[in-house]
Write an enzyme that holds these catalytic residues in place. Structure first.
Site, mmCIF file in Angstrom:
data_model
loop_
_atom_site.group_PDB
_atom_site.id
_atom_site.type_symbol
_atom_site.label_atom_id
_atom_site.label_comp_id
_atom_site.label_asym_id
_atom_site.label_seq_id
_atom_site.Cartn_x
_atom_site.Cartn_y
_atom_site.Cartn_z
ATOM 1 N N TYR A 206 0.856 -1.199 0.000
ATOM 2 C CA TYR A 206 0.000 0.000 0.000
ATOM 3 C C TYR A 206 0.884 1.238 0.000
ATOM 4 C CZ TYR A 206 -4.032 2.983 0.924
ATOM 5 O OH TYR A 206 -5.013 3.953 0.823
ATOM 6 N N LYS A 210 1.061 3.927 -3.172
ATOM 7 C CA LYS A 210 0.638 5.327 -3.053
ATOM 8 C C LYS A 210 1.801 6.280 -3.318
ATOM 9 C CE LYS A 210 -3.674 4.390 -2.353
ATOM 10 N NZ LYS A 210 -4.659 4.679 -3.418
#
Ligand SMILES: NC(=O)c1ccc[n+]([C@@H]2O[C@H](COP(=O)([O-])OP(=O)(O)OC[C@H]3O[C@@H](n4cnc5c(N)ncnc54)[C@H](O)[C@@H]3O)[C@@H](O)[C@H]2O)c1
Length: 327
Positions: A206, A210
């Site tokens: 994650y 991002k």
């Protein structure tokens, strides 16, 4: 029809948003069936746009599109699949009022247990037993501890980053195909998170995905303005949506964490999509205690005077073309 070049000065977020600019615009929102994506879809439709919702959740996607009446359509799509994304863009152009593609929001995203971090075998450093490794790092999972290494499931990177890369490439293609006109837009908005700025233990995919979207924006902002294509990033703090389980929300609340709001996320999208002067910027969406509008223009994406990275950045800008030419 170039846009203003990216400038390292923050945007005034207190100005009034002119929603009329969104009338008859064709907006594509990946992951638009629920949560933040759904809120964006509702806001754009309320402002007079036609929205194409691209999502792999067929039930929620059809329901959301039905709630929005004739101003929205649903196209089932797994953003990891290039041809399914192509079909989304084709449907947006085919069915929107002016057969156009104006605003694209690469929003689809997932979180979850991260298979990249799973413990796949003994650690050979000092005390190397799996039990010891687990005791010192409870985030390690012991599946296959005694077997051979297992290829990780990189779904989180695939959905969040590969999916956004496909969406970006298609946005550029369809923007470029569209003749310049005052009534048309070329606006790409990438979706990050505070995890694009802060280390997030336990979630390497994650975190990386991002940061990756943030990197996409920072590279694209240097070149696309010449073609009249704007690219910006929206990076929310924690927001209560289905992506956060009840247990996660409770845990965050127990630590005194405050939440940003869905409405402030949607307003940031509308602000970017209605103002061609906003280009190459990143907006964090934060609790109202942090900023009166619930949004902050992120100075962290501009190197400040005195930071050696500002000089390094200048050299990279100066030499980037040469690197491409001689690759
Ligand atoms: N809610 C938060 O706290 C928060 C904070 C920062 C960033 N974000 C980001 O905002 C975006 C939206 O999250 P949300 O909070 O609305 O979550 P959500 O789970 O409510 O919505 C995500 C949507 O993406 C869709 N989706 C998931 N995988 C997909 C795939 N492979 N192809 C197509 N669609 C897919 C889901 O079906 C869902 O409709 C994500 O990128 C997320 O990382 C959320």
């Amino acid at each position: 029809m170039a846009l203003p070049q990216y400038k390292d000065s923050p945007v005034d977020l207190s100005t009034i948003v002119d929603f009329s600019a969104l009338s008859r615009k064709s907006v594509i929102i990946t992951g638009g069936a629920s949560g933040l994506g759904k809120a964006y879809a509702v806001s754009f439709v309320q402002s007079g746009s036609f929205v194409t919702i691209a999502d792999y959740d067929e039930v929620a996607g059809k329901k959301t599109a039905a709630e929005l009446g004739g101003s929205a359509q649903f196209v089932k799509c797994d953003v990891r699949d290039w041809s399914q994304q192509v079909a989304v863009f084709e449907a947006a152009v085919r069915n929107s009022p002016d057969r156009s593609c104006d605003i694209v929001i690469a929003n689809a995203g997932v979180v979850g247990v991260d298979s990249l971090l799973n413990f796949q075998g003994p650690i050979h450093s000092g005390d190397d037993s799996p039990a010891r490794a687990l005791a010192t790092n409870p985030m390690l999972l012991t599946e296959d501890a005694d077997g051979s290494p297992v290829k990780p499931d990189l779904k989180i990177i695939e959905v969040n980053l590969l999916g956004s890369a496909y969406t970006s490439k298609l946005a550029l293609h369809y923007f470029r195909r569209q003749p310049f006109a005052e009534t048309r837009d070329r606006c790409l908005i990438l979706k990050a998170s505070i995890a694009a700025y802060a280390d997030q233990p336990g979630s390497p995919q994650y975190n990386a995905s991002k940061w990756g979207s943030r990197g996409l924006m920072r590279s694209l902002r240097r070149v696309l303005w010449k073609e009249g294509i704007g690219v910006n990033l929206v990076a929310p703090w924690y927001v209560r949506t289905p992506i956060l389980s009840d247990k996660t929300v409770e845990s965050l609340q127990s630590k005194g964490v405050k939440f940003a709001t869905v409405d402030d996320c949607a307003m940031a999208m509308l602000r970017i999509a209605t103002n061609k002067e906003i280009n190459g910027r990143s907006f964090a969406i934060v609790p109202r205690d942090e900023a009166p509008s619930g949004a902050m223009d992120m100075a962290h994406d501009d190197y400040q005077d005195g930071d050696y990275l500002k000089d390094w950045q200048a050299v990279v800008l100066d030499t980037a073309q040469a690197v491409v030419e001689y690759a």
